[in-house]
Design a protein around this motif. Structure first.
Motif, PDB file in Angstrom:
ATOM      1  N   ALA A 161      -1.298  -6.839   2.504  1.00  0.00           N
ATOM      2  CA  ALA A 161      -2.791  -6.625   2.562  1.00  0.00           C
ATOM      3  C   ALA A 161      -3.244  -7.193   1.327  1.00  0.00           C
ATOM      4  O   ALA A 161      -3.139  -6.296   0.389  1.00  0.00           O
ATOM      5  CB  ALA A 161      -3.129  -4.987   2.641  1.00  0.00           C
TER       6      ALA A 161
ATOM      7  N   ALA B  75       2.068   0.459  12.851  1.00  0.00           N
ATOM      8  CA  ALA B  75       2.057  -0.184  11.527  1.00  0.00           C
ATOM      9  C   ALA B  75       0.799  -0.368  11.035  1.00  0.00           C
ATOM     10  O   ALA B  75       0.192  -1.448  11.554  1.00  0.00           O
ATOM     11  CB  ALA B  75       3.057  -1.347  11.444  1.00  0.00           C
TER      12      ALA B  75
ATOM     13  N   LEU C   1       0.730  -1.303  -0.057  1.00  0.00           N
ATOM     14  CA  LEU C   1      -0.212  -0.080  -0.033  1.00  0.00           C
ATOM     15  C   LEU C   1       1.007   1.194  -0.020  1.00  0.00           C
ATOM     16  O   LEU C   1       0.508   2.316  -0.736  1.00  0.00           O
ATOM     17  CB  LEU C   1      -0.948  -0.051   1.111  1.00  0.00           C
TER      18      LEU C   1
ATOM     19  N   GLY D 222      -5.413 -11.107   6.110  1.00  0.00           N
ATOM     20  CA  GLY D 222      -5.763 -10.774   7.514  1.00  0.00           C
ATOM     21  C   GLY D 222      -7.016  -9.799   7.446  1.00  0.00           C
ATOM     22  O   GLY D 222      -7.022  -9.148   6.385  1.00  0.00           O
TER      23      GLY D 222
ATOM     24  N   ASP E  41       5.175   1.158   6.311  1.00  0.00           N
ATOM     25  CA  ASP E  41       4.492   1.419   7.541  1.00  0.00           C
ATOM     26  C   ASP E  41       5.602   1.529   8.689  1.00  0.00           C
ATOM     27  O   ASP E  41       5.139   1.971   9.701  1.00  0.00           O
ATOM     28  CB  ASP E  41       3.444   0.529   7.788  1.00  0.00           C
TER      29      ASP E  41
ATOM     30  N   ALA F 108       9.947   1.228  -1.227  1.00  0.00           N
ATOM     31  CA  ALA F 108       8.783   0.673  -0.324  1.00  0.00           C
ATOM     32  C   ALA F 108       8.510  -0.503   0.230  1.00  0.00           C
ATOM     33  O   ALA F 108       7.619  -1.312  -0.070  1.00  0.00           O
ATOM     34  CB  ALA F 108       7.505   1.428  -1.115  1.00  0.00           C
TER      35      ALA F 108
ATOM     36  N   LEU G 120      19.281  -3.138   1.133  1.00  0.00           N
ATOM     37  CA  LEU G 120      19.203  -2.311  -0.052  1.00  0.00           C
ATOM     38  C   LEU G 120      19.978  -0.986   0.101  1.00  0.00           C
ATOM     39  O   LEU G 120      20.575  -0.495  -1.041  1.00  0.00           O
ATOM     40  CB  LEU G 120      18.004  -1.990  -0.704  1.00  0.00           C
TER      41      LEU G 120
ATOM     42  N   GLY H  97       3.863   1.739  -1.494  1.00  0.00           N
ATOM     43  CA  GLY H  97       4.379   1.934  -2.811  1.00  0.00           C
ATOM     44  C   GLY H  97       3.219   2.487  -3.855  1.00  0.00           C
ATOM     45  O   GLY H  97       3.525   3.211  -4.648  1.00  0.00           O
TER      46      GLY H  97
ATOM     47  N   MET I  64       7.054  -9.884  -5.942  1.00  0.00           N
ATOM     48  CA  MET I  64       5.991 -11.199  -5.957  1.00  0.00           C
ATOM     49  C   MET I  64       5.362 -11.062  -7.171  1.00  0.00           C
ATOM     50  O   MET I  64       5.451 -10.057  -8.082  1.00  0.00           O
ATOM     51  CB  MET I  64       5.327 -11.062  -4.877  1.00  0.00           C
TER      52      MET I  64
ATOM     53  N   GLU J 107       0.595 -14.686  10.228  1.00  0.00           N
ATOM     54  CA  GLU J 107       1.719 -14.007   9.443  1.00  0.00           C
ATOM     55  C   GLU J 107       2.774 -13.378  10.585  1.00  0.00           C
ATOM     56  O   GLU J 107       2.280 -12.459  11.665  1.00  0.00           O
ATOM     57  CB  GLU J 107       1.120 -12.614   9.127  1.00  0.00           C
TER      58      GLU J 107
ATOM     59  N   LEU K 119      -8.847  -3.520   9.513  1.00  0.00           N
ATOM     60  CA  LEU K 119     -10.076  -2.542   9.988  1.00  0.00           C
ATOM     61  C   LEU K 119      -9.385  -1.201   9.834  1.00  0.00           C
ATOM     62  O   LEU K 119      -8.318  -1.022  10.011  1.00  0.00           O
ATOM     63  CB  LEU K 119     -10.079  -2.676  11.599  1.00  0.00           C
TER      64      LEU K 119
ATOM     65  N   SER L  79       9.695  -8.627  -9.969  1.00  0.00           N
ATOM     66  CA  SER L  79      10.884  -7.943 -10.400  1.00  0.00           C
ATOM     67  C   SER L  79      11.577  -7.523  -9.172  1.00  0.00           C
ATOM     68  O   SER L  79      11.079  -6.547  -8.517  1.00  0.00           O
ATOM     69  CB  SER L  79      10.428  -6.687 -11.116  1.00  0.00           C
ATOM     70  N   GLN L  80      12.382  -8.167  -8.447  1.00  0.00           N
ATOM     71  CA  GLN L  80      12.894  -7.856  -7.235  1.00  0.00           C
ATOM     72  C   GLN L  80      14.242  -7.333  -7.255  1.00  0.00           C
ATOM     73  O   GLN L  80      15.034  -7.580  -7.836  1.00  0.00           O
ATOM     74  CB  GLN L  80      13.219  -9.366  -6.540  1.00  0.00           C
ATOM     75  N   LEU L  81      14.257  -6.075  -6.738  1.00  0.00           N
ATOM     76  CA  LEU L  81      15.515  -5.251  -6.711  1.00  0.00           C
ATOM     77  C   LEU L  81      16.525  -6.028  -5.558  1.00  0.00           C
ATOM     78  O   LEU L  81      16.396  -6.500  -4.411  1.00  0.00           O
ATOM     79  CB  LEU L  81      15.270  -3.956  -6.020  1.00  0.00           C
TER      80      LEU L  81
ATOM     81  N   THR M 161      13.807  -6.074   4.712  1.00  0.00           N
ATOM     82  CA  THR M 161      14.411  -5.911   3.349  1.00  0.00           C
ATOM     83  C   THR M 161      15.276  -4.568   3.139  1.00  0.00           C
ATOM     84  O   THR M 161      16.302  -4.605   2.686  1.00  0.00           O
ATOM     85  CB  THR M 161      13.526  -6.128   2.206  1.00  0.00           C
TER      86      THR M 161
HETATM   87  C1  LIG Z   1      -2.490 -10.351   9.192  1.00  0.00           C
HETATM   88  C2  LIG Z   1      -2.294  -8.889   9.210  1.00  0.00           C
HETATM   89  C3  LIG Z   1      -3.426  -7.812   9.891  1.00  0.00           C
HETATM   90  C4  LIG Z   1      -3.394  -6.557   9.529  1.00  0.00           C
HETATM   91  N1  LIG Z   1      -4.520  -5.699  10.109  1.00  0.00           N
HETATM   92  C5  LIG Z   1      -4.592  -4.458   9.672  1.00  0.00           C
HETATM   93  C6  LIG Z   1      -5.758  -3.768  10.224  1.00  0.00           C
HETATM   94  O1  LIG Z   1      -6.484  -4.195  10.733  1.00  0.00           O
HETATM   95  N2  LIG Z   1      -5.595  -2.226   9.979  1.00  0.00           N
HETATM   96  C7  LIG Z   1      -4.464  -1.696   9.578  1.00  0.00           C
HETATM   97  O2  LIG Z   1      -4.742  -0.536   9.192  1.00  0.00           O
HETATM   98  N3  LIG Z   1      -3.497  -2.451   9.163  1.00  0.00           N
HETATM   99  C8  LIG Z   1      -3.259  -3.824   9.228  1.00  0.00           C
HETATM  100  N4  LIG Z   1      -2.336  -4.594   9.342  1.00  0.00           N
HETATM  101  C9  LIG Z   1      -0.996  -3.760   8.599  1.00  0.00           C
HETATM  102  C10 LIG Z   1      -1.118  -3.389   7.155  1.00  0.00           C
HETATM  103  O3  LIG Z   1      -1.374  -4.526   6.462  1.00  0.00           O
HETATM  104  C11 LIG Z   1       0.473  -2.824   6.814  1.00  0.00           C
HETATM  105  O4  LIG Z   1       0.573  -1.776   7.633  1.00  0.00           O
HETATM  106  C12 LIG Z   1       0.568  -2.519   5.421  1.00  0.00           C
HETATM  107  O5  LIG Z   1      -0.034  -3.229   4.510  1.00  0.00           O
HETATM  108  C13 LIG Z   1       2.064  -2.305   5.068  1.00  0.00           C
HETATM  109  O6  LIG Z   1       2.220  -1.829   3.602  1.00  0.00           O
HETATM  110  P1  LIG Z   1       3.638  -1.473   3.300  1.00  0.00           P
HETATM  111  O7  LIG Z   1       3.586  -1.086   1.841  1.00  0.00           O
HETATM  112  O8  LIG Z   1       4.050  -0.558   4.240  1.00  0.00           O
HETATM  113  O9  LIG Z   1       4.318  -2.852   3.290  1.00  0.00           O
HETATM  114  P2  LIG Z   1       4.174  -4.071   2.514  1.00  0.00           P
HETATM  115  O10 LIG Z   1       2.823  -4.572   2.525  1.00  0.00           O
HETATM  116  O11 LIG Z   1       4.981  -5.312   3.227  1.00  0.00           O
HETATM  117  O12 LIG Z   1       4.665  -4.073   1.167  1.00  0.00           O
HETATM  118  C14 LIG Z   1       5.857  -4.217   0.522  1.00  0.00           C
HETATM  119  C15 LIG Z   1       6.049  -4.922  -0.811  1.00  0.00           C
HETATM  120  O13 LIG Z   1       7.373  -4.868  -1.041  1.00  0.00           O
HETATM  121  C16 LIG Z   1       7.702  -5.907  -1.913  1.00  0.00           C
HETATM  122  N5  LIG Z   1       9.281  -6.333  -1.956  1.00  0.00           N
HETATM  123  C17 LIG Z   1       9.883  -6.569  -0.972  1.00  0.00           C
HETATM  124  N6  LIG Z   1      11.091  -6.704  -1.298  1.00  0.00           N
HETATM  125  C18 LIG Z   1      11.222  -6.250  -2.293  1.00  0.00           C
HETATM  126  C19 LIG Z   1      12.252  -5.852  -3.504  1.00  0.00           C
HETATM  127  N7  LIG Z   1      13.649  -6.249  -3.178  1.00  0.00           N
HETATM  128  N8  LIG Z   1      11.947  -5.648  -4.682  1.00  0.00           N
HETATM  129  C20 LIG Z   1      10.625  -5.295  -5.061  1.00  0.00           C
HETATM  130  N9  LIG Z   1       9.604  -5.560  -4.407  1.00  0.00           N
HETATM  131  C21 LIG Z   1       9.862  -5.791  -2.912  1.00  0.00           C
HETATM  132  C22 LIG Z   1       6.818  -6.949  -1.225  1.00  0.00           C
HETATM  133  O14 LIG Z   1       6.589  -7.877  -1.866  1.00  0.00           O
HETATM  134  C23 LIG Z   1       5.600  -6.437  -0.784  1.00  0.00           C
HETATM  135  O15 LIG Z   1       4.542  -6.200  -1.629  1.00  0.00           O
HETATM  136  C24 LIG Z   1      -2.302  -6.110   9.005  1.00  0.00           C
HETATM  137  C25 LIG Z   1      -1.070  -6.496   8.568  1.00  0.00           C
HETATM  138  C26 LIG Z   1      -1.259  -7.944   8.606  1.00  0.00           C
HETATM  139  C27 LIG Z   1      -0.083  -8.784   8.212  1.00  0.00           C
END
Ligand SMILES: Cc1cc2nc3c(=O)[nH]c(=O)nc-3n(C[C@H](O)[C@H](O)[C@H](O)COP(=O)(O)OP(=O)(O)OC[C@H]3O[C@@H](n4cnc5c(N)ncnc54)[C@H](O)[C@@H]3O)c2cc1C
Length: 413
Positions: free
Chosen positions: A41, A394, A12, A56, A386, A256, A265, A14, A34, A356, A59, A223-225, A261
């Motif tokens: 999410a 987070a 989310l 998951g 986050d 992002a 980087l 990114g 991936m 998770e 909310l 496409s993994q950096l 990870t």
């Molecule tokens: C089970 C669960 C329940 C949750 N419940 C809630 C809730 O009720 N309410 C709420 O607000 N939040 C909740 N959260 C938290 C919320 O899901 C996260 O805060 C949010 O999704 C994080 O987004 P992000 O972009 O920071 O990170 P991520 O979602 O981790 O995204 C990072 C992305 O980077 C990619 N990536 C990693 N390394 C590389 C690389 N080298 N090259 C390219 N891509 C890469 C990953 O594959 C991933 O897609 C919950 C989380 C979980 C796991």
């Protein structure tokens, strides 16, 4: 040649960054490791239940202004559902007592004065005792700041903060807890309406990919950096495993990716290193008529039950203690409690348990202090996620705000 902004990671944070940048006419390329966007999410087809489920239950609250703006941009607000007002159903499993906290819509906390709307057995003073969290310093825990006892703590503070911080509240950061109280209970009922996406991917992720595609952004999956070439104060090239991709003058990179990870980087980067788990259990059964869309359960392993048309789904936060238990044992234990709350009898329905392990960073003061700013010492490199220093735990809201901020920094440069 216009500049290109590369966004690494299609979680989310990114996606929010990419959306803001494309809205401002920037050329954006998103690289996701991936084959699916959404990161922590996401929805997927689960063969055990024969349903599309979310990894998951997530909310949101109506006061999550960045998340609300995000869905408005995508035109998917209608996919967020919840009660018309800030009503929260609760049950104490030991006593079978049930009540509904009715915060209402007003800005003034009149609900704390009304016996029919507030936490049963509470007085106004019990709410006032939460207030020191609002001005707590960043090095204090919740347990060091307020007395973690009494009806309002036990029946509102504890479940709210456990869900928001994903850590046993007394160990959690008082400043992060204060941010939650400030943006929810103190902001009034209009900020507290509980909302869940009827399908995370359907409401938050796929529409974002469509939005980006329509505006000419590229999204590469698988496409993994692997490495960033960081020299002379800027990111010079990206390496996805098949040789360096040089960055032109003016190009920028938003990293992002998750906290486990990012330091590989960006050498020397400070990031949280401890995590907390979330366990979700999904049962393929239609909820009973009149069952609330969400209910908090006290005194049980189960913490929240969410009712979807085709399933009952359970969330257990700070769930590291459950990671060594077998999935079968967990499903049976959780189902017994769900059946009691929903007054259902019968055998265990088709189920899935999703654990998770690194759901969020551990929201302690020590881990919070490791969170970096979105700007880095490299002139064209920004961070989102986050776990960056958003001032929030987070959450989706924190992730989206972090993406917006990284995009704003890149735009300003
Ligand atoms: C089970 C669960 C329940 C949750 N419940 C809630 C809730 O009720 N309410 C709420 O607000 N939040 C909740 N959260 C938290 C919320 O899901 C996260 O805060 C949010 O999704 C994080 O987004 P992000 O972009 O920071 O990170 P991520 O979602 O981790 O995204 C990072 C992305 O980077 C990619 N990536 C990693 N390394 C590389 C690389 N080298 N090259 C390219 N891509 C890469 C990953 O594959 C991933 O897609 C919950 C989380 C979980 C796991």
């Amino acid at each position: 040649m216009p500049r290109t902004i590369h966004v690494i990671g299609a979680g989310l944070s990114g996606l929010a960054a990419a959306i803001r940048l494309t809205e401002r006419g920037e050329r954006v390329v998103v690289h996701e490791a991936m084959q699916q966007a959404g990161g922590r999410a996401r929805s997927y087809y689960d063969a055990s239940t024969d349903l599309v489920i979310d990894n998951g239950n997530h909310l949101l609250l109506s006061g999550n202004h960045a998340a609300m703006a995000y869905v408005r941009t995508l035109g998917t607000e209608a996919g967020l559902v919840g009660p018309p007002q800030a009503d929260f159903a609760f049950m104490d499993i030991a006593s079978d007592e049930r009540w509904t906290l009715r915060i209402g819509n007003g800005r003034l906390p009149l609900w704390t004065l009304d016996e029919k709307r507030r936490v049963p057995g509470s007085t106004l003073m019990d709410y006032v005792r939460l207030l020191p969290l609002i001005w707590a310093s960043k090095d204090k825990t919740v347990g060091e700041t307020i007395a973690c006892k009494g009806p309002v703590y036990d029946r509102l503070g504890h479940p709210l903060l456990l869900a928001a911080l994903n850590i046993d509240p007394p160990q959690g950061s008082a400043a992060l807890a204060g941010a939650i109280i400030r943006e929810t209970l103190l902001a009034g009922g209009r900020a507290c309406r509980p909302l869940t996406a009827r399908g995370l991917t359907e409401v938050l992720i796929d529409p974002a990919l469509r939005f980006l595609k329509k505006r000419g952004a590229e999204v590469h999956f698988g496409s993994q950096l692997r490495a960033l070439d960081l020299r002379h104060g800027r990111a010079q090239a990206l390496d996805f495993g098949s040789g360096p991709v040089a960055l032109d003058n003016g190009d920028a990179v938003i990293v992002a990716v998750p906290p486990w990870t990012a330091p590989s980087l960006v050498p020397g980067l400070s990031a949280p290193t401890q995590y907390r788990a979330i366990v979700n259990a999904h049962f393929r059964i239609a909820p009973p008529k009149d069952f609330p869309s969400m209910i908090g359960v006290l005194g049980a392993t189960v913490e929240w039950i969410f009712a979807f048309p085709d399933r009952l789904s359970v969330t257990i936060s700070g769930a590291d203690r459950l990671l060594d238990q077998s999935r079968e044992e967990l499903a049976a234990l959780i189902w017994r409690e769900v059946a009691q709350v929903a007054r259902l009898s019968g055998d265990l329905p088709p189920w899935q348990v999703v654990r998770e392990r690194r759901a969020t960073f551990a929201a302690t003061p020590a881990e919070d202090a490791k969170r970096p700013d979105a700007a880095t010492k490299f002139s064209n490199l920004y961070l989102a996620g986050d776990w960056t220093d958003t001032g929030l735990p987070a959450t989706i809201e924190g992730a989206i705000r972090s993406g917006n901020r990284a995009a704003d920094l890149a735009l300003a440069n």
